[in-house]
Design an enzyme around this catalytic site. Structure first.
Site, PDB file in Angstrom:
ATOM      1  N   SER A 172     -76.260  45.788  24.052  1.00  0.00           N
ATOM      2  CA  SER A 172     -76.033  47.230  24.157  1.00  0.00           C
ATOM      3  C   SER A 172     -74.560  47.574  24.110  1.00  0.00           C
ATOM      4  CB  SER A 172     -76.625  47.753  25.468  1.00  0.00           C
ATOM      5  OG  SER A 172     -76.195  49.072  25.721  1.00  0.00           O
ATOM      6  N   TYR A 186     -76.418  47.485  34.523  1.00  0.00           N
ATOM      7  CA  TYR A 186     -77.160  47.336  33.268  1.00  0.00           C
ATOM      8  C   TYR A 186     -76.265  46.719  32.199  1.00  0.00           C
ATOM      9  CZ  TYR A 186     -78.901  48.500  28.694  1.00  0.00           C
ATOM     10  OH  TYR A 186     -79.280  48.413  27.387  1.00  0.00           O
ATOM     11  N   LYS A 222     -76.325  42.889  30.204  1.00  0.00           N
ATOM     12  CA  LYS A 222     -76.344  42.691  28.748  1.00  0.00           C
ATOM     13  C   LYS A 222     -75.191  41.771  28.319  1.00  0.00           C
ATOM     14  CE  LYS A 222     -80.022  44.789  27.588  1.00  0.00           C
ATOM     15  NZ  LYS A 222     -81.159  43.997  27.030  1.00  0.00           N
TER      16      LYS A 222
HETATM   17  C1  WQD Z   1     -75.554  60.657  26.209  1.00  0.00           C
HETATM   18  C2  WQD Z   1     -74.549  61.747  26.545  1.00  0.00           C
HETATM   19  C3  WQD Z   1     -74.460  62.318  28.882  1.00  0.00           C
HETATM   20  C4  WQD Z   1     -78.376  64.306  29.093  1.00  0.00           C
HETATM   21  C5  WQD Z   1     -76.982  55.053  27.860  1.00  0.00           C
HETATM   22  C6  WQD Z   1     -76.714  53.581  28.011  1.00  0.00           C
HETATM   23  C7  WQD Z   1     -76.787  52.914  26.664  1.00  0.00           C
HETATM   24  C8  WQD Z   1     -78.104  53.218  26.031  1.00  0.00           C
HETATM   25  C9  WQD Z   1     -78.290  54.723  25.921  1.00  0.00           C
HETATM   26  C10 WQD Z   1     -79.607  51.405  26.511  1.00  0.00           C
HETATM   27  C11 WQD Z   1     -73.778  61.447  27.841  1.00  0.00           C
HETATM   28  C12 WQD Z   1     -74.890  63.515  28.047  1.00  0.00           C
HETATM   29  C13 WQD Z   1     -77.257  63.596  28.675  1.00  0.00           C
HETATM   30  C14 WQD Z   1     -78.255  65.694  29.390  1.00  0.00           C
HETATM   31  C15 WQD Z   1     -75.930  65.599  28.843  1.00  0.00           C
HETATM   32  N1  WQD Z   1     -79.161  52.654  26.759  1.00  0.00           N
HETATM   33  N2  WQD Z   1     -76.054  64.235  28.562  1.00  0.00           N
HETATM   34  N3  WQD Z   1     -77.026  66.288  29.252  1.00  0.00           N
HETATM   35  O1  WQD Z   1     -75.301  57.383  28.749  1.00  0.00           O
HETATM   36  O2  WQD Z   1     -74.485  57.461  26.320  1.00  0.00           O
HETATM   37  O3  WQD Z   1     -75.987  55.608  27.055  1.00  0.00           O
HETATM   38  O4  WQD Z   1     -78.223  55.248  27.250  1.00  0.00           O
HETATM   39  O5  WQD Z   1     -79.106  50.603  25.764  1.00  0.00           O
HETATM   40  O6  WQD Z   1     -76.637  51.541  26.867  1.00  0.00           O
HETATM   41  O7  WQD Z   1     -75.402  53.404  28.506  1.00  0.00           O
HETATM   42  O8  WQD Z   1     -76.875  57.924  26.830  1.00  0.00           O
HETATM   43  O9  WQD Z   1     -78.472  59.732  26.347  1.00  0.00           O
HETATM   44  O10 WQD Z   1     -77.944  59.154  28.775  1.00  0.00           O
HETATM   45  O11 WQD Z   1     -76.264  60.358  27.415  1.00  0.00           O
HETATM   46  O12 WQD Z   1     -74.825  66.167  28.730  1.00  0.00           O
HETATM   47  O13 WQD Z   1     -79.238  66.396  29.766  1.00  0.00           O
HETATM   48  O14 WQD Z   1     -75.254  62.962  26.797  1.00  0.00           O
HETATM   49  O15 WQD Z   1     -73.574  62.735  29.896  1.00  0.00           O
HETATM   50  O16 WQD Z   1     -72.438  61.882  27.684  1.00  0.00           O
HETATM   51  P1  WQD Z   1     -75.559  57.145  27.302  1.00  0.00           P
HETATM   52  P2  WQD Z   1     -77.484  59.297  27.381  1.00  0.00           P
END
Ligand code: WQD
Length: 321
Positions: free
Chosen positions: A117, A141, A145
């Site tokens: 990841s 997490y 990885k």
């Molecule tokens: C994306 C962006 C939030 C929801 C994580 C893991 C990564 C992978 C994907 C497994 C962030 C913002 C989100 C909302 C928002 N997982 N957001 N409002 O955190 O980039 O990655 O999940 O492999 O390894 O680290 O993904 O989709 O949670 O968030 O503003 O209602 O959207 O703050 O900036 P993330 P995410």
């Protein structure tokens, strides 16, 4: 060739199994159905229900099905949950991998594709991270990885295993509505949930050092990600010396606000503009992957764009709700 796909009943795993079958490979799935669903496994693919932590079960599966390689996708992947339950994440993602590798070595399975990841990068301070960028994961997490990559690399060197560790960036979309992500843990499904509940989407912070102040991510269509597994598996089949760690992304960033605006347009819910709320702890401002290495090593590049991801996610959401 025949591949044991762990986690093959899950959102990403089910896409990988279908892509493998479509390219002429055969598969057997091991999945504990903790988050996967039986209906995602094609009828012609044997499904063994169980956990990779069960060494005796692994020995039986490897002896009965005699796979030529393993595609290891099973694991826990919620960043927030891992902060609250680090020991559970190390058990599932690291101890589980150790047991799987031990069983593979004893059974003489010498090809391994690993679901890693972009979380291994933590909070990079560059706009484009390549695979040599220092990996300083922020969450348990991400740590699991990175530890998984170390486990695989050292086991491969000691026992002659060909491997490809694939660093997934932000996975989204669906190749078919029935395969859409049923979890609501990532941006696009979370926005869909809010809009369909007649609530404004939330932006977790708009004061980042990015063009529009919201976080930038490298979104990759799950169908493209599945294809990356197919070409990685093919490479392992032809070159027993393969030792690769590869970013799997599009190499371009999309901001939270851009994604939310697109979801509003695709769903027709432009009547609910997003509200800005507090930052989410641990969120890096920008994580976008350089993808030169996978293009050079495997000839793979992403085909789908963010519009394809959002529209296919919306179709899946409508089918389920
Ligand atoms: C994306 C962006 C939030 C929801 C994580 C893991 C990564 C992978 C994907 C497994 C962030 C913002 C989100 C909302 C928002 N997982 N957001 N409002 O955190 O980039 O990655 O999940 O492999 O390894 O680290 O993904 O989709 O949670 O968030 O503003 O209602 O959207 O703050 O900036 P993330 P995410």
């Amino acid at each position: 060739m025949k591949w044991l796909v762990t986690g093959g009943a899950g959102y990403i795993g089910a896409h990988v199994v279908r892509a493998m079958l479509a390219s002429g490979e055969s598969a057997v799935v091991l999945d504990d159905l903790s988050t996967g669903t039986r209906s995602r496994v094609p009828d012609e693919v044997p499904l063994v229900v169980g956990t990779i932590l069960d060494r005796a079960l692994l020995d039986d599966v490897l002896a009965e099905h005699r796979p030529d390689g393993i595609v290891h996708i099973a694991g826990k992947k919620q960043v927030g949950e891992s902060m609250a339950r680090p020991l559970y994440y190390y058990e599932q993602n690291v101890e589980g991998l150790r047991i799987l590798l031990a069983a593979a070595v004893d059974a003489g399975v010498s090809r391994f594709v690993f679901s890693s990841s972009a979380a291994v990068y933590g909070m990079p301070d560059t706009d484009l991270v390549d695979e040599d960028y220092p990996s300083v994961p922020l969450s348990p997490y991400g740590q699991t990885k990175l530890a998984g990559e170390w486990l695989i690399r050292t086991t491969a060197e000691a026992h002659g295993i060909a491997y490809a560790s694939l660093r997934y960036f932000n996975v989204a979309g669906a190749a078919a509505p029935e395969l859409a992500d049923e979890g609501v843990f990532n941006l696009i499904p979370m926005v869909l949930e809010r809009l369909t509940a007649d609530e404004p989407p939330r932006v977790f912070g708009a004061d980042y050092a990015t063009p529009d102040g919201t976080c930038v991510r490298d979104y990759i269509h799950v169908a493209d990600l599945a294809d990356a597994h197919v070409v990685a598996a093919r490479r392992l089949a032809t070159d027993p010396k393969t030792a690769l760690t590869l970013n799997v992304g599009r190499g371009t960033g999309t901001s939270v606000r851009e994604v939310i605006d697109l979801v509003a347009r695709v769903t027709g819910r432009t009547d609910l503009p997003p509200v800005v709320v507090d930052r989410r702890p641990g969120d890096p401002a920008c994580v976008v992957g350089r993808t030169d290495r996978i293009a050079h090593e495997l000839g793979w590049t992403a085909r789908y764009d963010i519009e394809d991801m959002v529209s296919s996610a919306w179709e899946g959401w409508q089918r389920r709700h």
